[in-house]
Write a protein that holds these residues in place. Structure first.
Motif, PDB file in Angstrom:
ATOM      1  N   PHE A  31       0.853  -1.193   0.000  1.00 31.76           N
ATOM      2  CA  PHE A  31       0.000   0.000   0.000  1.00 31.76           C
ATOM      3  C   PHE A  31       0.891   1.247   0.000  1.00 31.76           C
ATOM      4  CE2 PHE A  31      -3.855  -2.479   1.061  1.00 31.76           C
ATOM      5  CZ  PHE A  31      -4.762  -1.798   0.263  1.00 31.76           C
ATOM      6  N   MET A  32       2.034   1.169   0.719  1.00 26.42           N
ATOM      7  CA  MET A  32       2.979   2.294   0.719  1.00 26.42           C
ATOM      8  C   MET A  32       3.666   2.430  -0.645  1.00 26.42           C
ATOM      9  SD  MET A  32       3.284   3.874   3.755  1.00 26.42           S
ATOM     10  CE  MET A  32       4.961   4.470   3.985  1.00 26.42           C
ATOM     11  N   ASP A  78      12.434   4.019  -2.222  1.00 32.30           N
ATOM     12  CA  ASP A  78      12.053   2.772  -2.907  1.00 32.30           C
ATOM     13  C   ASP A  78      11.058   3.011  -4.033  1.00 32.30           C
ATOM     14  OD1 ASP A  78      13.664   1.408  -1.246  1.00 32.30           O
ATOM     15  OD2 ASP A  78      12.092   0.409  -0.087  1.00 32.30           O
ATOM     16  N   SER A  79      10.225   4.055  -3.890  1.00 31.72           N
ATOM     17  CA  SER A  79       9.193   4.263  -4.916  1.00 31.72           C
ATOM     18  C   SER A  79       9.805   4.774  -6.209  1.00 31.72           C
ATOM     19  CB  SER A  79       8.128   5.235  -4.421  1.00 31.72           C
ATOM     20  OG  SER A  79       8.592   6.577  -4.534  1.00 31.72           O
ATOM     21  N   ALA A  80      11.010   5.363  -6.134  1.00 34.37           N
ATOM     22  CA  ALA A  80      11.559   6.022  -7.324  1.00 34.37           C
ATOM     23  C   ALA A  80      12.884   5.454  -7.820  1.00 34.37           C
ATOM     24  CB  ALA A  80      11.725   7.514  -7.051  1.00 34.37           C
ATOM     25  N   PHE A  81      13.595   4.684  -6.975  1.00 37.94           N
ATOM     26  CA  PHE A  81      14.911   4.178  -7.392  1.00 37.94           C
ATOM     27  C   PHE A  81      14.910   2.648  -7.456  1.00 37.94           C
ATOM     28  CE2 PHE A  81      15.552   8.316  -5.398  1.00 37.94           C
ATOM     29  CZ  PHE A  81      16.321   8.972  -6.352  1.00 37.94           C
ATOM     30  N   HIS A  82      15.602   2.101  -8.452  1.00 36.98           N
ATOM     31  CA  HIS A  82      15.610   0.639  -8.634  1.00 36.98           C
ATOM     32  C   HIS A  82      16.389  -0.049  -7.514  1.00 36.98           C
ATOM     33  CE1 HIS A  82      16.500  -3.296 -10.408  1.00 36.98           C
ATOM     34  NE2 HIS A  82      15.427  -3.102 -11.138  1.00 36.98           N
ATOM     35  N   MET A  95       6.030   1.723  -9.486  1.00 32.99           N
ATOM     36  CA  MET A  95       4.850   1.050  -8.938  1.00 32.99           C
ATOM     37  C   MET A  95       3.773   2.065  -8.523  1.00 32.99           C
ATOM     38  SD  MET A  95       5.215  -2.017  -9.526  1.00 32.99           S
ATOM     39  CE  MET A  95       3.871  -2.905  -8.739  1.00 32.99           C
ATOM     40  N   SER A  96       4.188   3.280  -8.164  1.00 31.39           N
ATOM     41  CA  SER A  96       3.191   4.283  -7.764  1.00 31.39           C
ATOM     42  C   SER A  96       2.383   4.794  -8.967  1.00 31.39           C
ATOM     43  CB  SER A  96       3.856   5.438  -7.019  1.00 31.39           C
ATOM     44  OG  SER A  96       5.072   5.803  -7.630  1.00 31.39           O
ATOM     45  N   ALA A  97       2.858   4.511 -10.183  1.00 29.13           N
ATOM     46  CA  ALA A  97       2.095   4.930 -11.376  1.00 29.13           C
ATOM     47  C   ALA A  97       1.106   3.853 -11.811  1.00 29.13           C
ATOM     48  CB  ALA A  97       3.052   5.239 -12.523  1.00 29.13           C
ATOM     49  N   GLN A  98       1.195   2.664 -11.177  1.00 25.08           N
ATOM     50  CA  GLN A  98       0.345   1.536 -11.597  1.00 25.08           C
ATOM     51  C   GLN A  98      -1.145   1.878 -11.570  1.00 25.08           C
ATOM     52  OE1 GLN A  98       0.514  -1.690 -12.593  1.00 25.08           O
ATOM     53  NE2 GLN A  98       2.708  -1.778 -12.795  1.00 25.08           N
ATOM     54  N   VAL A  99      -1.601   2.456 -10.447  1.00 21.15           N
ATOM     55  CA  VAL A  99      -3.046   2.683 -10.307  1.00 21.15           C
ATOM     56  C   VAL A  99      -3.560   3.725 -11.314  1.00 21.15           C
ATOM     57  CG1 VAL A  99      -4.904   3.409  -8.759  1.00 21.15           C
ATOM     58  CG2 VAL A  99      -3.155   1.811  -7.948  1.00 21.15           C
ATOM     59  N   PRO A 100      -2.982   4.960 -11.344  1.00 20.64           N
ATOM     60  CA  PRO A 100      -3.516   5.932 -12.316  1.00 20.64           C
ATOM     61  C   PRO A 100      -3.392   5.484 -13.770  1.00 20.64           C
ATOM     62  CG  PRO A 100      -1.635   6.849 -11.073  1.00 20.64           C
ATOM     63  CD  PRO A 100      -1.978   5.546 -10.440  1.00 20.64           C
ATOM     64  N   MET A 101      -2.260   4.867 -14.124  1.00 21.25           N
ATOM     65  CA  MET A 101      -2.064   4.452 -15.530  1.00 21.25           C
ATOM     66  C   MET A 101      -3.017   3.311 -15.890  1.00 21.25           C
ATOM     67  SD  MET A 101       0.205   6.364 -17.011  1.00 21.25           S
ATOM     68  CE  MET A 101       0.484   5.388 -18.484  1.00 21.25           C
ATOM     69  N   THR A 282      -4.153  -3.747  -6.587  1.00 20.29           N
ATOM     70  CA  THR A 282      -2.721  -3.670  -6.921  1.00 20.29           C
ATOM     71  C   THR A 282      -1.848  -4.051  -5.727  1.00 20.29           C
ATOM     72  OG1 THR A 282      -3.225  -2.014  -8.591  1.00 20.29           O
ATOM     73  CG2 THR A 282      -0.924  -2.202  -7.919  1.00 20.29           C
ATOM     74  N   PRO A 283      -1.991  -3.363  -4.562  1.00 23.43           N
ATOM     75  CA  PRO A 283      -1.127  -3.767  -3.444  1.00 23.43           C
ATOM     76  C   PRO A 283      -1.437  -5.166  -2.923  1.00 23.43           C
ATOM     77  CG  PRO A 283      -2.636  -2.006  -2.771  1.00 23.43           C
ATOM     78  CD  PRO A 283      -2.785  -2.164  -4.253  1.00 23.43           C
ATOM     79  N   LEU A 284      -2.722  -5.556  -2.928  1.00 19.82           N
ATOM     80  CA  LEU A 284      -3.058  -6.871  -2.361  1.00 19.82           C
ATOM     81  C   LEU A 284      -2.517  -8.006  -3.228  1.00 19.82           C
ATOM     82  CD1 LEU A 284      -6.682  -6.173  -1.052  1.00 19.82           C
ATOM     83  CD2 LEU A 284      -4.573  -6.372   0.297  1.00 19.82           C
ATOM     84  N   CYS A 285      -2.501  -7.809  -4.560  1.00 17.28           N
ATOM     85  CA  CYS A 285      -1.962  -8.875  -5.426  1.00 17.28           C
ATOM     86  C   CYS A 285      -0.437  -8.863  -5.462  1.00 17.28           C
ATOM     87  CB  CYS A 285      -2.538  -8.773  -6.828  1.00 17.28           C
ATOM     88  SG  CYS A 285      -4.268  -9.251  -6.843  1.00 17.28           S
TER      89      CYS A 285
END
Length: 324
Positions: A31-32, A78-82, A95-101, A282-285
Motif C-alpha cells: 500500500f505504501m 524505494d518508490s523512485a529508485f531501482h 509502482m506508484s504509477a500503476q493505479v492511475p495508468m 494492486t497492493p493486495l496482489c
C-alpha cells in the motif's frame, strides 16, 4: 532544551518496515509502495530521501531524525529508485504509477471494446505500458538489450491483439456481458507472453540467489522460473477485480435511463470504477508472494547446488528478489 535522542544506526532499512512473512505485513508494505501520491513528489524531495537513506546505510544518522521520518524516506526512495541498480526509474514505470495508468488504460479498454480499431489501439497502448513497467521493475542488475525488449514488446502486443480480436469474433452471438470480458482474456494472455519474454535473459542466465544475509551465492534459472511464475500470477490477479467487477455494474447501469441520457459519462464512470478496484487490487496482489522469495537449495539446478555446497554444505534455503 534537550535534543531528542539520536536514532540507533541499527534499523534494517534494506527490508520493509512490516513483517514480510505475513500477508498483512506485505499488504501494508505494498500500500505504501503503490501509493499514487508518490508521483507528485518533486525531484528535490526524492534526492533528499535518497540522501537520508544512503547516509543512514553508511552509518551517518542526521541529528533529530525520527524513526518515522527514516521509514518515510525509505519508502519515497524505494518508490523512485531501482532496488538492484539504484538508478532513478522512469516515472510511468514506477509502482506508484500503476493505479492511475492502469485505471485509465483498463477503463478505456472496457469502454471501447466494440470496434476493431479501438481494440487494436487500446491493447497496443496497454502492452506499451506493460513493456515500460516490466523493463523498469526487472529483477537483478542485468542489462536487457534493445533487441530483447523489441521482441518481447512485439510478441506481447501481437498476442494480446490476436486474443482480443479472436475472442471478439467468437462472442458476436453471445450475450453482451460476455463481450465485455474479452479485454480481460486478452490482458491475461498477454501477461503470460510479455513477462517471460521481457525477462528471458533471467530464464537463460538465471537471477542472483543469496543466503539470508544477502551474500550472493550464484545465479539460478530455477529461481528465475519461480520468480516469473509468481509475477505472472499476481499480475493476472491484479487485473481480475478491475476487469471483472466494473462490466457487471456498467451492464446494469446502461439499462437505466440515466446513462442513455448522458452517454458521455460512460468512459469516466468505467475509469472511476476500475480505479476503485485497482487501489486495493494492486497492493493486495503484489502481496500474494514475498518480494524476497525463497526456495530450498535442493530445488536448484545441480551445478548451482554443487557450487553452494562447496561454500556452505549446511545451507538449506536461498533467497532472491522476484521482481514485480
Amino acid at each position: 532544551q534537550k535534543m531528542p535522542p539520536s536514532l540507533p544506526a541499527t534499523i534494517n532499512i534494506r527490508e520493509p518496515r512490516w513483517d514480510q512473512s505475513t500477508f498483512q505485513g506485505r499488504a501494508k508494505h505494498f500500500f505504501m509502495v503503490t501509493d499514487p501520491r508518490n508521483l507528485l513528489l518533486s525531484g528535490a524531495t526524492l534526492e533528499e530521501a535518497r540522501r537520508v537513506v544512503e547516509d543512514y546505510r553508511a552509518g551517518t544518522v542526521p541529528p533529530g531524525l525520527t524513526e518515522d521520518q527514516l521509514w518515510r524516506a525509505k519508502y519515497i526512495y524505494d518508490s523512485a529508485f531501482h532496488p538492484d541498480t539504484g538508478e532513478k526509474m522512469f516515472i510511468i514505470g514506477r509502482m506508484s504509477a500503476q493505479v492511475p495508468m492502469n485505471m485509465t488504460i483498463t477503463g478505456c479498454m472496457l469502454t471501447f471494446y466494440r470496434t476493431t480499431p479501438a481494440v487494436l489501439f487500446w491493447q497496443w497502448v496497454n502492452q506499451s505500458f506493460n513493456a515500460i513497467v516490466n523493463y523498469t521493475n526487472r529483477s537483478g542488475d542485468a542489462p536487457i538489450t534493445a533487441s530483447q525488449l523489441g521482441t518481447a514488446y512485439v510478441s506481447a502486443t501481437t498476442g494480446a491483439v490476436v486474443t482480443a480480436l479472436g475472442l471478439k469474433s467468437l462472442t458476436k452471438h453471445l450475450p453482451a456481458i460476455v463481450g465485455r470480458y474479452v479485454p480481460f482474456a486478452a490482458v491475461a494472455a498477454a501477461n503470460c507472453i510479455n513477462i517471460p519474454l521481457m525477462r528471458q535473459r533471467e530464464l537463460k542466465l538465471g537471477i542472483p540467489v543469496t543466503d539470508e544475509n544477502g551474500n550472493r551465492l550464484g545465479e539460478s534459472t530455477a529461481a528465475a522460473q519461480k520468480a516469473i511464475f509468481q509475477v505472472v500470477v499476481s499480475r493476472i490477479g491484479m487485473a481480475v477485480p478491475a476487469m471483472a467487477i466494473p462490466p457487471v455494474i456498467m451492464n446494469a447501469l446502461e439499462k437505466r435511463a440515466f446513462l442513455k441520457r448522458y452517454p458521455y459519462l460512460n468512459a469516466p464512470l468505467q475509469v472511476g470504477l476500475v480505479g476503485l478496484c485497482l487501489v486495493f487490487a494492486t497492493p493486495l496482489c503484489c502481496a500474494l508472494f514475498p518480494q524476497k522469495s525463497s526456495m530450498p537449495v535442493s530445488r536448484l539446478e545441480p551445478e548451482v547446488q554443487a557450487r553452494i555446497r562447496e561454500k556452505d554444505p549446511w545451507l538449506e534455503t536461498v533467497y532472491f528478489n522476484k521482481g514485480l
